[in-house]
Design a protein around this motif. Structure first.
Motif, PDB file in Angstrom:
ATOM      1  N   TYR A 545     -13.021  26.435 -30.027  1.00  0.00           N
ATOM      2  CA  TYR A 545     -11.944  25.482 -30.266  1.00  0.00           C
ATOM      3  C   TYR A 545     -11.200  25.919 -31.522  1.00  0.00           C
ATOM      4  CZ  TYR A 545     -15.041  22.646 -27.304  1.00  0.00           C
ATOM      5  OH  TYR A 545     -15.849  22.196 -26.287  1.00  0.00           O
ATOM      6  N   LEU A 546      -9.897  26.101 -31.388  1.00  0.00           N
ATOM      7  CA  LEU A 546      -9.078  26.573 -32.503  1.00  0.00           C
ATOM      8  C   LEU A 546      -8.045  25.510 -32.871  1.00  0.00           C
ATOM      9  CD1 LEU A 546      -8.318  30.164 -31.128  1.00  0.00           C
ATOM     10  CD2 LEU A 546     -10.155  29.506 -32.676  1.00  0.00           C
ATOM     11  N   GLU A 547      -7.842  25.318 -34.163  1.00  0.00           N
ATOM     12  CA  GLU A 547      -6.792  24.409 -34.605  1.00  0.00           C
ATOM     13  C   GLU A 547      -6.053  25.000 -35.791  1.00  0.00           C
ATOM     14  OE1 GLU A 547      -5.815  19.784 -35.812  1.00  0.00           O
ATOM     15  OE2 GLU A 547      -7.839  20.530 -36.211  1.00  0.00           O
ATOM     16  N   TYR A 548      -4.743  24.852 -35.745  1.00  0.00           N
ATOM     17  CA  TYR A 548      -3.896  25.077 -36.911  1.00  0.00           C
ATOM     18  C   TYR A 548      -3.391  23.719 -37.345  1.00  0.00           C
ATOM     19  CZ  TYR A 548       0.368  25.823 -39.578  1.00  0.00           C
ATOM     20  OH  TYR A 548       1.348  25.760 -40.541  1.00  0.00           O
ATOM     21  N   LEU A 549      -3.595  23.365 -38.617  1.00  0.00           N
ATOM     22  CA  LEU A 549      -3.101  22.106 -39.166  1.00  0.00           C
ATOM     23  C   LEU A 549      -2.261  22.425 -40.384  1.00  0.00           C
ATOM     24  CD1 LEU A 549      -3.058  19.058 -38.880  1.00  0.00           C
ATOM     25  CD2 LEU A 549      -5.123  18.939 -40.282  1.00  0.00           C
ATOM     26  N   GLY A 550      -0.949  22.261 -40.207  1.00  0.00           N
ATOM     27  CA  GLY A 550      -0.021  22.660 -41.250  1.00  0.00           C
ATOM     28  C   GLY A 550       0.155  21.618 -42.337  1.00  0.00           C
ATOM     29  N   ALA A 551       0.913  21.991 -43.332  1.00  0.00           N
ATOM     30  CA  ALA A 551       1.216  21.084 -44.444  1.00  0.00           C
ATOM     31  C   ALA A 551       2.278  20.081 -44.017  1.00  0.00           C
ATOM     32  CB  ALA A 551       1.701  21.880 -45.650  1.00  0.00           C
ATOM     33  N   PRO A 552       2.239  18.873 -44.564  1.00  0.00           N
ATOM     34  CA  PRO A 552       3.275  17.881 -44.257  1.00  0.00           C
ATOM     35  C   PRO A 552       4.646  18.378 -44.717  1.00  0.00           C
ATOM     36  CG  PRO A 552       1.365  16.848 -45.307  1.00  0.00           C
ATOM     37  CD  PRO A 552       1.180  18.327 -45.437  1.00  0.00           C
ATOM     38  N   GLY A 553       5.695  17.854 -44.069  1.00  0.00           N
ATOM     39  CA  GLY A 553       7.055  18.094 -44.539  1.00  0.00           C
ATOM     40  C   GLY A 553       7.760  19.281 -43.934  1.00  0.00           C
ATOM     41  N   SER A 554       7.296  19.768 -42.781  1.00  0.00           N
ATOM     42  CA  SER A 554       7.953  20.927 -42.168  1.00  0.00           C
ATOM     43  C   SER A 554       9.400  20.611 -41.825  1.00  0.00           C
ATOM     44  CB  SER A 554       7.209  21.343 -40.896  1.00  0.00           C
ATOM     45  OG  SER A 554       7.901  22.373 -40.223  1.00  0.00           O
ATOM     46  N   ASP A 555      10.297  21.553 -42.113  1.00  0.00           N
ATOM     47  CA  ASP A 555      11.699  21.367 -41.761  1.00  0.00           C
ATOM     48  C   ASP A 555      12.092  22.187 -40.536  1.00  0.00           C
ATOM     49  OD1 ASP A 555      11.603  23.867 -42.832  1.00  0.00           O
ATOM     50  OD2 ASP A 555      13.002  23.486 -44.484  1.00  0.00           O
ATOM     51  N   ASP A 556      11.115  22.912 -39.941  1.00  0.00           N
ATOM     52  CA  ASP A 556      11.386  23.685 -38.731  1.00  0.00           C
ATOM     53  C   ASP A 556      10.103  23.748 -37.906  1.00  0.00           C
ATOM     54  OD1 ASP A 556      12.159  25.421 -36.749  1.00  0.00           O
ATOM     55  OD2 ASP A 556      13.114  26.867 -38.091  1.00  0.00           O
ATOM     56  N   LEU A 557       9.850  22.681 -37.158  1.00  0.00           N
ATOM     57  CA  LEU A 557       8.606  22.603 -36.382  1.00  0.00           C
ATOM     58  C   LEU A 557       8.531  23.700 -35.326  1.00  0.00           C
ATOM     59  CD1 LEU A 557       8.118  18.766 -35.780  1.00  0.00           C
ATOM     60  CD2 LEU A 557       6.731  20.265 -37.227  1.00  0.00           C
ATOM     61  N   ALA A 558       9.658  24.027 -34.706  1.00  0.00           N
ATOM     62  CA  ALA A 558       9.637  25.030 -33.639  1.00  0.00           C
ATOM     63  C   ALA A 558       9.186  26.387 -34.181  1.00  0.00           C
ATOM     64  CB  ALA A 558      11.013  25.140 -32.997  1.00  0.00           C
ATOM     65  N   ALA A 559       9.720  26.787 -35.317  1.00  0.00           N
ATOM     66  CA  ALA A 559       9.334  28.071 -35.903  1.00  0.00           C
ATOM     67  C   ALA A 559       7.881  28.046 -36.346  1.00  0.00           C
ATOM     68  CB  ALA A 559      10.244  28.398 -37.085  1.00  0.00           C
ATOM     69  N   GLU A 560       7.488  26.932 -36.953  1.00  0.00           N
ATOM     70  CA  GLU A 560       6.095  26.834 -37.416  1.00  0.00           C
ATOM     71  C   GLU A 560       5.139  26.876 -36.227  1.00  0.00           C
ATOM     72  OE1 GLU A 560       3.179  23.966 -40.154  1.00  0.00           O
ATOM     73  OE2 GLU A 560       5.248  23.351 -39.724  1.00  0.00           O
ATOM     74  N   GLN A 561       5.502  26.210 -35.132  1.00  0.00           N
ATOM     75  CA  GLN A 561       4.634  26.214 -33.956  1.00  0.00           C
ATOM     76  C   GLN A 561       4.510  27.621 -33.380  1.00  0.00           C
ATOM     77  OE1 GLN A 561       4.629  22.974 -31.405  1.00  0.00           O
ATOM     78  NE2 GLN A 561       3.824  24.064 -29.644  1.00  0.00           N
ATOM     79  N   ALA A 562       5.606  28.346 -33.299  1.00  0.00           N
ATOM     80  CA  ALA A 562       5.554  29.711 -32.769  1.00  0.00           C
ATOM     81  C   ALA A 562       4.640  30.586 -33.613  1.00  0.00           C
ATOM     82  CB  ALA A 562       6.967  30.303 -32.714  1.00  0.00           C
ATOM     83  N   GLN A 563       4.731  30.444 -34.932  1.00  0.00           N
ATOM     84  CA  GLN A 563       3.861  31.208 -35.823  1.00  0.00           C
ATOM     85  C   GLN A 563       2.406  30.793 -35.662  1.00  0.00           C
ATOM     86  OE1 GLN A 563       5.554  30.500 -39.689  1.00  0.00           O
ATOM     87  NE2 GLN A 563       7.352  31.805 -39.323  1.00  0.00           N
ATOM     88  N   ALA A 564       2.171  29.485 -35.498  1.00  0.00           N
ATOM     89  CA  ALA A 564       0.808  28.993 -35.348  1.00  0.00           C
ATOM     90  C   ALA A 564       0.177  29.507 -34.055  1.00  0.00           C
ATOM     91  CB  ALA A 564       0.797  27.466 -35.375  1.00  0.00           C
ATOM     92  N   VAL A 565       0.944  29.474 -32.962  1.00  0.00           N
ATOM     93  CA  VAL A 565       0.426  29.969 -31.687  1.00  0.00           C
ATOM     94  C   VAL A 565       0.048  31.441 -31.807  1.00  0.00           C
ATOM     95  CG1 VAL A 565       1.062  30.505 -29.301  1.00  0.00           C
ATOM     96  CG2 VAL A 565       1.622  28.266 -30.274  1.00  0.00           C
ATOM     97  N   GLU A 566       0.912  32.242 -32.446  1.00  0.00           N
ATOM     98  CA  GLU A 566       0.615  33.661 -32.634  1.00  0.00           C
ATOM     99  C   GLU A 566      -0.636  33.851 -33.484  1.00  0.00           C
ATOM    100  OE1 GLU A 566       2.803  37.721 -34.350  1.00  0.00           O
ATOM    101  OE2 GLU A 566       3.870  35.806 -34.307  1.00  0.00           O
ATOM    102  N   ARG A 567      -0.771  33.029 -34.524  1.00  0.00           N
ATOM    103  CA  ARG A 567      -1.934  33.146 -35.399  1.00  0.00           C
ATOM    104  C   ARG A 567      -3.222  32.793 -34.654  1.00  0.00           C
ATOM    105  NH1 ARG A 567      -1.222  30.280 -41.053  1.00  0.00           N
ATOM    106  NH2 ARG A 567       0.390  31.893 -41.107  1.00  0.00           N
TER     107      ARG A 567
END
Length: 583
Positions: A545-567
């Protein structure tokens, strides 16, 4: 019950004794043919054991399969345990339900006859019963135990047997271990008394045999109801019962809310143990919800729901505002529901829970709302065991969930409940619509405010005769020498649930994990990533089971999600190299 002598018989002798005691002519003949061939080992070894949700296995002869003789034996052992440990067990009785799988009704009848033959009262239903209804009945009727003959979302050829204890919660160790030990010691040919329904009234052994129907179903509906003073705005909901037994109650509960137009996937509406329109009747399986989302899109629904075949889990799909339907993962539905129910709560000392392989976003939401938060081992039996402990100290459970689309929004059912969850999700969708937004938009707002959560599950299966030994060796090596990094991300903390201890990768700064020992290891990685690894209990397979949990306050969720999926993909690849035989 009577027992044979102390000397263990040979395997063939055990098989003959089992055959002679088997009440089912079909499995008796199948075992007899195997005896003639001298081919019985896979009917006996390994025997079915209690897993996360009770016994579950393929139909067939012997203790390694689900069959009438096994149900007689395990139910007789359970009855012995109830008489010894539950006050007034005979008068409280046992409630028994079953799903629409081929064979479940007959196995439920065998369980009921065994309970009656053991001198305990019997509560049964007049037709199929979703698992949450049986869990509710166990609590409402204050029975000594509850049984459900269900294999939930497994393929059609599987059958299952689920046990609730005297408090309406699934049994946990050591109770299940004592049942397994007693079952293993029970001679294959032991005589187990049976009393049928027609004989119960005249029997001096069975206190009663009661059949429940509309009154109990109405009590359940009332218990999980979400009263709506003003059923506006109207809401269009697409729904699939997945060929299961929850449809009637879902229809009734949503009708009670008023103002809901329910549009069903008609081909999946009626109970059908063949599950003809799905390869695997699990709403989480890829493709399982294709008919539902197509129907939802065709009628312009605002939310789409699917209960699994026994009704204890709920899948949710939402329109994303760009013309596509998104099937939510359990952690996404859990975040939305948790936030909503915490905002609605008006009690002191409230708390929410999920399991150790579920998203930690719920903890952030709880902190925001000033609500307690705790994680337990996987399974609602652990969630509710801990919830009752906390409630005895004055706390109040608001919500619990596990990542595998199991949610509990009511304290009247001490297990996951897909029907009660459907009522809450439609209420949430209506509230969002009234506020001029959607549930999907609210999920994105949660991510921006509290941090993006991206989850992925991976299974690594090993092959070969020594696959299990190699798998265990990889896990032991991981515990003994945790890696300094995974996919270039530093390992910051190791959680070893076998040793019940968390520590730095070099073993320093150790602290206890206040949970029962379990074959699970977790790694906290730099960059907000978290890994949980556990072996399958039935095959040489590792579940990750893998989880990425980012910091609050993202101003670009789509970009952050793409990076998280790759990671997460990179982490999965690196773990596969570590935990299999790749080099």
């Amino acid at each position: 019950m009577t027992t044979d002598g102390p000397n263990p018989p040979s395997l063939l002798d055990r098989a003959r004794a089992w055959r002679d005691a088997d009440p089912d002519p079909q499995t008796r003949a199948e075992l007899d043919a195997r005896i003639q061939r001298g081919d019985v080992r896979d009917c006996f070894d390994p025997p079915l054991g209690f897993g996360t949700a009770g016994l579950r296995g393929l139909a067939g002869p012997g203790p390694a399969h689900m069959n009438h003789r096994l149900i007689q034996r395990v139910t007789a052992v359970l009855a012995d345990l109830l008489r010894a440990e539950v006050p007034d067990a005979a008068e409280r009785g046992v409630v028994i339900g079953y799903d629409a799988r081929h064979g479940s009704a007959a196995l439920a009848e065998t369980a009921a006859q065994t309970i009656a033959g053991a001198g305990l009262g019997v509560h049964v239903f007049d037709t199929y019963a979703p698992t949450p209804l049986v869990a509710f009945a166990a609590l409402e009727l204050q029975t000594a135990a509850g049984l459900v003959l269900t294999a939930s979302h497994n393929p059609p050829e599987y059958l299952g047997y689920k046990v609730y204890g005297a408090r309406g919660v699934q049994i946990v160790p050591p109770t299940d271990e004592r049942i397994a030990q007693a079952l293993g010691a029970l001679p294959a040919g032991v005589e187990i008394p049976q009393i049928a329904a027609a004989e119960a009234e005249a029997s001096e052994v069975c206190p009663y045999w009661r059949v429940h129907g509309d009154a109990l179903r109405a009590a359940y509906r009332q218990a999980i109801a979400r009263p709506v003073a003003d059923p506006t705005p109207p809401l269009r909901v697409a729904y699939s019962a997945m060929h299961g037994v929850a449809g009637d109650l879902v229809r009734g509960v949503l009708a009670d809310q008023g103002g809901i137009e329910l549009v069903e996937v008609e081909a999946q509406a009626a109970p059908d143990g063949d599950f003809p329109t799905v390869r695997f009747p699990n709403p989480e399986e890829p493709g399982a919800l294709d008919q539902l989302t197509a129907r939802a899109a065709a009628v312009d629904a605002e939310v789409a729901l699917a209960t699994d075949p026994d009704g204890d889990r709920l899948a949710v799909a939402l329109p994303d505002g760009h013309g596509d339907w998104q099937v939510l993962m359990g952690d996404q539905t859990g975040a939305l529901m948790g936030d909503y129910l915490m905002r609605q709560a008006d009690v002191a000392r409230g708390f929410v829970m999920n399991t150790v392989v579920s998203s930690r976003l719920l903890g952030r939401l709880a902190a925001h709302h000033g609500v307690g938060y705790e994680q337990t081992l996987t399974g609602f039996k652990w969630l509710w065991k801990r919830a009752l402990e906390r409630e005895q100290d004055g706390d109040h459970l608001l919500f619990a969930y596990e990542d595998a689309i199991g949610f509990c929004p009511t304290r009247r059912v001490r297990d996951k409940d897909g029907i009660a969850t459907a009522a809450v999700v439609t209420e949430m969708a209506r509230a969002a619509k009234a506020a001029g937004t959607t549930l999907y938009a609210q999920l994105q707002a949660l991510y921006r405010r509290h941090g993006l959560s991206v989850n992925r599950q991976v299974s690594l299966k090993l092959s070969g005769d020594d696959a299990r030994e190699r798998m265990n060796g990889h896990l032991q090596a991981l515990r003994r020498e945790p890696p300094a990094a995974v996919a270039g991300l530093a390992v910051e903390r190791v959680h070893d649930y076998v040793a019940a201890q968390r520590h730095a990768p070099d073993g320093r700064d150790a602290e206890p994990i206040p949970l029962p020992a379990s074959d699970l290891i977790q790694l906290d990685l730099a960059g907000g990533c978290h890994v949980s690894i556990r072996p399958s209990g039935t095959e040489p397979k590792l579940k990750i089971y893998l989880e990425y949990l980012g910091a609050p306050g993202s101003d670009d969720l789509a970009a952050e999600q793409a990076q998280a999926v790759e990671r997460l993909e990179e982490i999965a690849t690196d773990l596969e190299s570590m935990l299999t035989d790749q080099t």
